[in-house]
Design an enzyme around this catalytic site. Sequence first.
Site, mmCIF file in Angstrom:
data_model
loop_
_atom_site.group_PDB
_atom_site.id
_atom_site.type_symbol
_atom_site.label_atom_id
_atom_site.label_comp_id
_atom_site.label_asym_id
_atom_site.label_seq_id
_atom_site.Cartn_x
_atom_site.Cartn_y
_atom_site.Cartn_z
ATOM 1 C CB SER A 64 -0.959 -0.029 1.189
ATOM 2 O OG SER A 64 -1.974 0.941 1.034
ATOM 3 C CG ASP A 111 -7.109 -2.959 -2.992
ATOM 4 O OD1 ASP A 111 -7.717 -2.229 -2.187
ATOM 5 O OD2 ASP A 111 -5.877 -3.074 -3.005
ATOM 6 C CG HIS A 129 -5.884 -2.365 0.709
ATOM 7 N ND1 HIS A 129 -5.223 -1.941 -0.425
ATOM 8 C CD2 HIS A 129 -5.297 -1.707 1.744
ATOM 9 C CE1 HIS A 129 -4.294 -1.068 -0.099
ATOM 10 N NE2 HIS A 129 -4.304 -0.909 1.211
#
Length: 228
Positions: free
Chosen positions: A78, A177, A207
């Site tokens: 991320s 996601d 995610h």
Amino acid sequence: MIGCLCIHGYTGGPYEVQPLVDYLEQRTDWKFEVPTLPGHGRELDLKGHYYQEWIATAELAYLELKKTCDKVYIIGFSMGGMIASYLSAKHEVDRLVLLSAAGKYISVPQMYKDLTGFLTEAFRGSLEENELFLHYQNKLKQTPFPSSVEFVKCVQFTRPFLKDIHNPVLIVQGKQDEMVPDKAAIYLEQEIPSEDKQLVFLNESKHLICHGKDKEELFETVISFLTR
């Protein structure tokens, strides 16, 4: 010796990448660094922390590895993927793995789908059993708005460095996601000029990709890329 730096995401902690770290530790003799970025962890304390601190913490961890390791791999999840990209452009990094990297954000269609699911479960009285809802509910309570501005600044600062990445790169993105859209992975592939890059989509992953339904496929893909 090979060193491996793993960088977690915004409002997260080492637990986000720990399943992958455990998998790699069991199959290699590498030295691992998994720093907790300032203000992050299981309990968040983000107030008063800035994106420069997050980058500096990851950079110091890289420099520590470089003192004793001939090769250094970086895995970023991320926001950690964008920090990893910055480090890869600035330093000598042998291989780079980007997991759900937040080059672009947010996936509105998937978020709408998840919110619709939350409402359905609320009517059924089972929302409090939804782990995804509880995860984000807890994070929202602990996340000051100025900290989210710092997240955006971090992405904006690191994004221009993508064009300076020339080492081998693996980009992995979950198709479901709820935070980072598919186009983020495609954007990364287009922006990074490395001649050795691989883009993989995992159909069942959200995610938190290291904890998803496709995690075994993810782990095998990563170790194959890093050890080929």
